[in-house]
Enzyme design. Structure first.
Site, PDB file in Angstrom:
ATOM      1  N   ASN A  42       0.823  31.260  44.752  1.00 54.45           N
ATOM      2  CA  ASN A  42       0.461  31.019  43.346  1.00 54.45           C
ATOM      3  C   ASN A  42      -1.056  30.987  43.191  1.00 54.45           C
ATOM      4  OD1 ASN A  42       0.676  28.547  44.776  1.00 54.45           O
ATOM      5  ND2 ASN A  42       1.015  27.365  42.914  1.00 54.45           N
ATOM      6  N   ILE A  43      -1.499  31.449  42.021  1.00 52.18           N
ATOM      7  CA  ILE A  43      -2.929  31.592  41.731  1.00 52.18           C
ATOM      8  C   ILE A  43      -3.174  30.996  40.351  1.00 52.18           C
ATOM      9  CG2 ILE A  43      -4.838  33.226  41.470  1.00 52.18           C
ATOM     10  CD1 ILE A  43      -3.065  35.244  43.133  1.00 52.18           C
ATOM     11  N   GLU A  44      -3.846  29.847  40.327  1.00 56.87           N
ATOM     12  CA  GLU A  44      -4.042  29.147  39.044  1.00 56.87           C
ATOM     13  C   GLU A  44      -5.331  29.583  38.360  1.00 56.87           C
ATOM     14  OE1 GLU A  44      -3.439  24.959  39.941  1.00 56.87           O
ATOM     15  OE2 GLU A  44      -1.280  25.322  40.091  1.00 56.87           O
ATOM     16  N   CYS A  53       2.693  32.674  39.335  1.00 50.96           N
ATOM     17  CA  CYS A  53       3.548  32.084  40.359  1.00 50.96           C
ATOM     18  C   CYS A  53       3.561  32.944  41.628  1.00 50.96           C
ATOM     19  CB  CYS A  53       4.986  31.985  39.857  1.00 50.96           C
ATOM     20  SG  CYS A  53       5.243  30.802  38.546  1.00 50.96           S
ATOM     21  N   GLU A  55       6.124  33.914  43.376  1.00 53.26           N
ATOM     22  CA  GLU A  55       7.182  34.936  43.379  1.00 53.26           C
ATOM     23  C   GLU A  55       6.749  36.183  42.626  1.00 53.26           C
ATOM     24  OE1 GLU A  55       7.290  31.749  42.522  1.00 53.26           O
ATOM     25  OE2 GLU A  55       9.319  30.924  42.591  1.00 53.26           O
ATOM     26  N   CYS A  90      10.821  29.443  38.842  1.00 51.32           N
ATOM     27  CA  CYS A  90      10.844  29.175  37.393  1.00 51.32           C
ATOM     28  C   CYS A  90      11.632  30.264  36.672  1.00 51.32           C
ATOM     29  CB  CYS A  90       9.427  29.069  36.843  1.00 51.32           C
ATOM     30  SG  CYS A  90       8.614  30.656  36.591  1.00 51.32           S
ATOM     31  N   CYS A  93      10.043  33.809  36.558  1.00 47.35           N
ATOM     32  CA  CYS A  93      10.170  34.539  37.836  1.00 47.35           C
ATOM     33  C   CYS A  93      11.593  35.060  38.025  1.00 47.35           C
ATOM     34  CB  CYS A  93       9.754  33.642  38.998  1.00 47.35           C
ATOM     35  SG  CYS A  93       7.971  33.355  39.049  1.00 47.35           S
TER      36      CYS A  93
HETATM   37  N1  THU Z   1       4.863  27.820  40.591  1.00 47.09           N
HETATM   38  C1  THU Z   1       5.188  28.897  41.350  1.00 47.09           C
HETATM   39  O1  THU Z   1       4.345  29.467  42.059  1.00 47.09           O
HETATM   40  N2  THU Z   1       6.468  29.346  41.308  1.00 47.09           N
HETATM   41  C2  THU Z   1       7.446  28.828  40.538  1.00 47.09           C
HETATM   42  O2  THU Z   1       8.505  29.411  40.417  1.00 47.09           O
HETATM   43  C3  THU Z   1       7.227  27.527  39.885  1.00 47.09           C
HETATM   44  C4  THU Z   1       5.807  27.122  39.738  1.00 47.09           C
HETATM   45  C5  THU Z   1       3.476  27.341  40.593  1.00 47.09           C
HETATM   46  C6  THU Z   1       2.729  27.565  39.302  1.00 47.09           C
HETATM   47  C7  THU Z   1       1.657  26.494  39.378  1.00 47.09           C
HETATM   48  O3  THU Z   1       0.554  27.023  40.087  1.00 47.09           O
HETATM   49  C8  THU Z   1       2.291  25.385  40.215  1.00 47.09           C
HETATM   50  O4  THU Z   1       3.430  25.951  40.839  1.00 47.09           O
HETATM   51  C9  THU Z   1       2.713  24.185  39.408  1.00 47.09           C
HETATM   52  O5  THU Z   1       3.518  24.549  38.344  1.00 47.09           O
END
Ligand code: THU
Length: 136
Positions: A42-44, A53, A55, A90, A93
């Site tokens: 994941n990359i915020e 996310c 995935e 989520c 995804c």
């Molecule tokens: N996140 C994912 O990478 N995959 C998911 O299916 C659920 C959430 C990440 C997004 C964010 O960077 C962190 O988890 C918290 O929500």
């Protein structure tokens, strides 16, 4: 399918997550039908909305490299620096998976470790889904 290898790859990918806001690191390992594993984390973003996310990172990397057929994805998460826990994908995804995968065949592996994981079909995680066939 080498589930252990897929889970270990997802675990390693958590180290590359860019998560300065949530500190929740997710790793994904997408198994292509040709045997290749495409990795994602994941990359915020400071603006929050553009956050990607793990995935979808893996799926979009794979599709942009010409891959269209997938067998399974392993996903694991947890607070940065802490041990892996089961992190269900989520809804967004799941819908992206639906675009490229047969819901009855594609497997989603949600893992805490190589000894503790659950395997679902995409259909179990996204029942009654809307997909490409609805528009053809
Ligand atoms: N996140 C994912 O990478 N995959 C998911 O299916 C659920 C959430 C990440 C997004 C964010 O960077 C962190 O988890 C918290 O929500």
């Amino acid at each position: 399918m080498d589930i252990e290898k897929l889970i270990k790859t997802a675990e390693e990918m958590r180290n590359l997550s860019y998560v300065p806001y949530s500190h929740y690191a997710v790793g994904a390992a997408l198994l292509c039908e040709d045997g290749e594993i495409v990795k994602g984390c994941n990359i915020e973003n400071a603006s929050y909305g553009p956050t990607m996310c793990a995935e979808r990172t893996a799926f979009f990397k794979a599709v942009s490299e010409g891959k269209r057929k997938f067998t399974a994805i392993a996903v694991t998460g947890g607070m940065q620096g802490e041990k892996c826990e089961k992190a269900p994908p989520c809804g967004v995804c799941r819908q992206v998976m639906r675009e490229f995968c047969d819901p009855k065949e594609f497997r989603v592996i949600i893992s805490a470790s190589t000894e503790d994981y659950d395997v679902y079909t995409l259909e179990e995680l996204l029942p009654q889904s809307f997909g490409p066939e609805n528009l053809s």
